[in-house]
Design an enzyme around this catalytic site. Structure first.
Site, PDB file in Angstrom:
ATOM      1  N   VAL A  10      -3.431  11.321  46.434  1.00  4.86           N
ATOM      2  CA  VAL A  10      -2.551  12.537  46.300  1.00  4.86           C
ATOM      3  C   VAL A  10      -3.075  13.820  46.272  1.00  4.86           C
ATOM      4  O   VAL A  10      -2.675  15.027  46.212  1.00  4.86           O
ATOM      5  CB  VAL A  10      -1.744  12.457  44.801  1.00  4.86           C
ATOM      6  CG1 VAL A  10      -1.050  11.208  44.936  1.00  4.86           C
ATOM      7  CG2 VAL A  10      -3.015  12.085  43.781  1.00  4.86           C
ATOM      8  N   GLY A  11      -4.334  13.864  46.728  1.00  9.26           N
ATOM      9  CA  GLY A  11      -5.131  15.302  46.597  1.00  9.26           C
ATOM     10  C   GLY A  11      -6.718  15.103  47.411  1.00  9.26           C
ATOM     11  O   GLY A  11      -7.119  13.899  46.898  1.00  9.26           O
ATOM     12  N   ARG A  12      -7.185  15.875  48.071  1.00  6.52           N
ATOM     13  CA  ARG A  12      -8.582  15.922  48.213  1.00  6.52           C
ATOM     14  C   ARG A  12      -9.077  17.340  47.900  1.00  6.52           C
ATOM     15  O   ARG A  12      -8.635  18.252  48.037  1.00  6.52           O
ATOM     16  CB  ARG A  12      -8.895  15.527  49.710  1.00  6.52           C
ATOM     17  CG  ARG A  12      -8.397  14.120  50.156  1.00  6.52           C
ATOM     18  CD  ARG A  12      -8.680  14.220  51.792  1.00  6.52           C
ATOM     19  NE  ARG A  12      -7.973  12.809  52.174  1.00  6.52           N
ATOM     20  CZ  ARG A  12      -8.398  11.681  52.024  1.00  6.52           C
ATOM     21  NH1 ARG A  12      -9.554  11.419  51.367  1.00  6.52           N
ATOM     22  NH2 ARG A  12      -7.812  10.546  52.558  1.00  6.52           N
ATOM     23  N   GLY A  13     -10.519  17.261  47.305  1.00  3.91           N
ATOM     24  CA  GLY A  13     -10.953  18.658  46.691  1.00  3.91           C
ATOM     25  C   GLY A  13     -12.381  18.540  47.204  1.00  3.91           C
ATOM     26  O   GLY A  13     -13.030  17.706  48.026  1.00  3.91           O
ATOM     27  N   ALA A  14     -13.329  19.623  46.898  1.00  2.44           N
ATOM     28  CA  ALA A  14     -14.440  19.774  47.469  1.00  2.44           C
ATOM     29  C   ALA A  14     -15.471  18.741  46.836  1.00  2.44           C
ATOM     30  O   ALA A  14     -16.649  18.255  47.543  1.00  2.44           O
ATOM     31  CB  ALA A  14     -15.098  21.054  46.746  1.00  2.44           C
ATOM     32  N   GLY A  16     -14.254  15.226  45.591  1.00  2.00           N
ATOM     33  CA  GLY A  16     -13.844  14.099  46.246  1.00  2.00           C
ATOM     34  C   GLY A  16     -12.313  13.923  46.416  1.00  2.00           C
ATOM     35  O   GLY A  16     -11.603  14.635  46.673  1.00  2.00           O
ATOM     36  N   VAL A  18      -8.615  12.222  45.092  1.00  2.00           N
ATOM     37  CA  VAL A  18      -7.492  11.849  44.047  1.00  2.00           C
ATOM     38  C   VAL A  18      -6.721  10.911  44.326  1.00  2.00           C
ATOM     39  O   VAL A  18      -5.829  10.954  45.228  1.00  2.00           O
ATOM     40  CB  VAL A  18      -7.065  13.186  43.557  1.00  2.00           C
ATOM     41  CG1 VAL A  18      -5.877  12.592  42.278  1.00  2.00           C
ATOM     42  CG2 VAL A  18      -7.824  14.283  43.137  1.00  2.00           C
ATOM     43  N   LYS A  33      -9.927  10.010  39.828  1.00  2.00           N
ATOM     44  CA  LYS A  33     -10.558  11.107  40.758  1.00  2.00           C
ATOM     45  C   LYS A  33     -11.823  10.302  41.204  1.00  2.00           C
ATOM     46  O   LYS A  33     -12.618   9.695  40.288  1.00  2.00           O
ATOM     47  CB  LYS A  33     -10.764  12.507  39.925  1.00  2.00           C
ATOM     48  CG  LYS A  33      -9.749  13.390  39.898  1.00  2.00           C
ATOM     49  CD  LYS A  33     -10.240  14.484  39.353  1.00  2.00           C
ATOM     50  CE  LYS A  33      -9.308  15.622  39.166  1.00  2.00           C
ATOM     51  NZ  LYS A  33      -9.807  16.865  38.953  1.00  2.00           N
ATOM     52  N   ASP A 128     -10.520  28.286  34.549  1.00  2.00           N
ATOM     53  CA  ASP A 128      -9.811  28.248  35.824  1.00  2.00           C
ATOM     54  C   ASP A 128      -8.412  27.713  35.663  1.00  2.00           C
ATOM     55  O   ASP A 128      -7.766  26.929  36.218  1.00  2.00           O
ATOM     56  CB  ASP A 128     -10.367  27.015  36.866  1.00  2.00           C
ATOM     57  CG  ASP A 128      -9.991  27.179  38.313  1.00  2.00           C
ATOM     58  OD1 ASP A 128      -9.517  28.240  38.679  1.00  2.00           O
ATOM     59  OD2 ASP A 128      -9.970  26.187  38.970  1.00  2.00           O
TER      60      ASP A 128
END
Length: 708
Positions: A10-14, A16, A18, A33, A128
């Site tokens: 459902v998501g990708r970030g800096a 790793g 999700v 995560k 944040d």
């Protein structure tokens, strides 16, 4: 991941990926995560894993709930609550130009206030806050704040300096590089409130310099006239350029405009569950639960295809000509608790190569060459309390079991305490399991843990070695930092007090001292520095820490105990470089850099290896080992073990209940132990605890023989 079923990414970030997953036990949807920590530097790991520490400190119905974490395929997996309604940002985008009603705005905002009040009460800055990090439940009624990845736990100075956060929500003081505190979160929350009322951000620009200029000027368009003057005034106060003039969170909650919304929350949503999922203790051994704490062996399962003790014995030890005898790659011996001669323990498979062993009160653990951790399950009836009529030396059926859930983790080091175990991965991540009594697991509580769990407080450090005492633990990092936790009486933690701690506490040292290894005793601790200096703390009974100082007439001035790590003071060890140290209950053995073996402490049962009055107090060389190339030493309750080159194993002290690996009473002279199962071997590891010994060996490599 055996407890979870992956559904989709459902998501990708800096840091790793999700994953949306389903928990198999109750079919509940959760978020995991995945953070590949092994590729990160120390600073990156600390930043990425900060969310684990912060989430574990928070417990509120309006904050994404944290369930657990574990290692899988050398990545940290953080399991947390799934908010099915998506982000507040997406919800506002779907509204188009249809402004929210003020009642709905205040309903959302009141929940954010309550959650942020809980965060600030823990001395944590979110840093944040933005609509992308504010989540909604399925009915779009309940707000959940998430993404604490760059949050900061404030020190006593209550200031932070690093420039973090999303540019559109950062405060003016942060733009100027000034220190900031909770008032920066108030600014960000004011930006979110403005976005709820206008469906657009308070500060936007084509580039970063223009954005910073807008923030520094505090210029933004007014909200619609459909909203009350009180709401407009609240936004203006939260977006004041001077942080000292922004309202405190309690002052915001006291505003008359929010009273109805807050009251409705307490009556309508106040019954939301906010308790954490606790790991069931039903899988722990019976004696591990209750007042005395948890089990030392953890939750175990057979490895597919693993050999039983009988089948292993028939392969390795059978010489009758039935099956071919495979080459022996490793042997592990055990004696004590009524077993009076070394007993060959079964291994999980014939090709197992054991690199290290450790023994505790009830645990026998081993680390293999390929990084697997396994333990030998204790027999159904303990050997320390054999049934009436049982004969001493009766062989119990110990069975090896790999630790569940660690197949994707490379373990390089293990240490056992009383009813608990610590293990260390090849990436310096420390994990513990077993009894939580005395806070020895380092998880900030006294709960038992059935499966190895990461010590979250040390995630930002690369631990290189750990040692477990009966009820305290010491760990040393690659930067020569030492952390201690567990029972603190007698000053055994080296923290300057006798207080106990359930979380790792950093031990202070002089700048010139660089610890490289640690050793825990029953009620004391020792450490070696890179310059081979020996420092000690805790109970110095019988001068077992060599802290007594020489006085007039050759007598010693006794030091009862010390609460900080102190260099040894008793001659001749004052200026003697030490290579290795081992502690028993009331005595100590050291190997010097020159290969000499000294012992000191109580000699009531001959455990010092020579005939010496217990009142002498001075460390002395062990006569029978002079000229012997001793490579390892270990100490039990009333006995000692030494390993010399060529695989010769010596033992001495009290022989009752098989402590010395042979029959007898008291032997104050080191004597070799007879091993009948193989002629020549090298010892790879030895460990003693109470009256028991565990020893791992490998065969001597013959000249010209190819290595396996």
């Amino acid at each position: 991941m055996e407890k979870y079923q992956r559904i989709r990414v459902v998501g990708r970030g800096a840091y790793g990926t999700v994953h949306l997953c389903k928990r198999i036990s109750d079919r509940k949807l959760i978020i995991i995560k995945e953070i590949p920590v092994e590729q990160m530097t120390k600073d990156e790991r600390q930043s990425a894993l900060n969310e684990v520490k912060v989430l574990s400190m928070l417990d509120h119905p309006n904050i994404i709930e944290y369930y657990e974490n574990f290692l899988e395929d050398k990545a940290l997996m953080i399991v947390m609550e799934y908010a099915q309604g998506g982000t507040l940002y997406d919800y506002l985008q779907q509204k188009g130009d249809n402004l929210l009603e003020e009642e709905q705005i205040l309903h959302y905002f009141a929940q954010m206030l309550l959650s942020l009040q809980h965060v600030h009460s823990k001395q944590i800055l979110h840093r944040d806050l933005k609509t992308q990090n504010i989540l909604l439940d399925k009915k779009k009624e309940v707000v959940k704040i998430g993404d604490f990845g760059i949050s900061k736990v404030l020190s006593s100075k209550s200031k932070a300096y690093s420039v973090v956060g999303t540019p559109c929500y950062i405060s003016p003081e942060l733009c100027e590089g000034k220190p900031y505190n909770q008032k920066s979160d108030i600014w960000a929350l004011g930006c979110v409130l403005y976005e709820l009322a206008s469906l657009k951000r308070a500060f936007e620009a084509q580039n970063l310099p223009a954005l910073i200029l807008k923030i520094m000027r505090g210029t933004f368009s007014p909200i619609s006239d459909k909203y009350s003057k009180e709401l407009q005034s609240l936004i203006l106060s939260m977006l004041h350029l001077d942080p000292n003039k922004r309202p405190h969170i309690n002052q915001i909650m006291a505003q008359p405009i929010l009273i109805n919304s807050l009251m409705n929350l307490y009556t309508d949503i106040g019954m939301l569950p906010c308790t954490r999922v606790q790991s069931p203790l039903s899988s722990l051994p019976g004696q591990a639960r209750g007042a005395t704490g948890g089990g030392g062996g953890g939750k175990l399962s057979p490895r597919p295809g693993s050999a039983t003790r009988e089948s292993l014995a028939s392969l390795v030890m059978d010489s009758s000509g039935g099956l071919p005898k495979p080459p022996v790659l490793c042997s592990v011996y055990y004696w004590g608790s009524g077993i009076s001669s070394p007993m060959l323990l079964p291994l999980p498979s014939s090709d197992t190569q054991v690199e290290e062993v450790s023994i505790g009160r009830t645990q026998k653990a081993a680390v293999t060459k390929n990084g697997r951790l396994f333990v030998w399950e204790a027999p159904t009836v303990g050997t320390d309390s054999m049934l009436p009529g049982a004969t001493e030396g009766q062989v119990p059926a110990f069975v090896p079991r790999y630790l569940e859930g660690q197949s994707a983790v490379t373990i390089q080091h293990v240490a056992c305490g009383d009813l608990f175990t610590a293990c260390l991965t090849d990436r310096g991540i420390l994990m513990t399991f077993g009894s939580g009594a005395n806070g020895c697991l380092g998880h900030g509580n006294f709960n038992d843990v059935s499966q190895a769990k990461i010590v979250e407080a040390l995630l930002g450090y690369e631990v290189v070695q750990v040692s477990c005492g009966a009820c305290h633990v010491l760990a040393v990092t690659n930067d020569h930092e030492v952390f201690a936790w567990g029972r603190g009486d007698n000053g055994r933690l080296g923290l300057g007090t006798q207080e106990s701690h359930s979380l790792p506490q950093q031990v202070g040292f002089e700048e010139t001292e660089q610890p490289c290894s640690v050793q825990c005793g029953v009620d004391c601790s020792m450490l070696l520095t890179v310059e081979n200096k020996l420092l000690c703390c805790g109970n110095n009974r019988y001068n077992k820490l060599a802290l007594d100082t020489a006085g007039s007439g050759g007598s010693l001035r006794h030091i009862e105990e010390v609460h900080t790590f102190t260099p040894v003071s008793t001659p001749p060890l004052v200026n003697t470089p030490i290579k290795q140290v081992a502690m028993g209950t009331s005595h100590t053995i050291v190997i010097t850099e020159q290969g000499e073996c000294y012992s000191f402490g109580s000699n009531q049962f001959g455990q010092l290896g020579y005939n010496k009055r217990p009142t002498d107090g001075y460390p002395e060389k062990i006569p029978a080992l002079q000229g012997v190339p001793v490579t390892m030493v270990a100490g039990g309750d009333t006995f000692s073990v030494a390993v010399a080159a060529g695989g010769i194993v010596y033992s001495w002290g009290k022989a009752a209940r098989g402590r010395l690996g042979r029959s007898g009473d008291i032997t104050d002279i080191p004597q070799p132990i007879t091993f009948t199962d193989q002629d020549r071997f090298n010892v790879t590891s030895v460990s003693c605890c109470h009256g028991n010994t565990l020893l791992a060996t490998c065969p001597v490599q013959q000249p010209g023989t190819p290595r396996e």
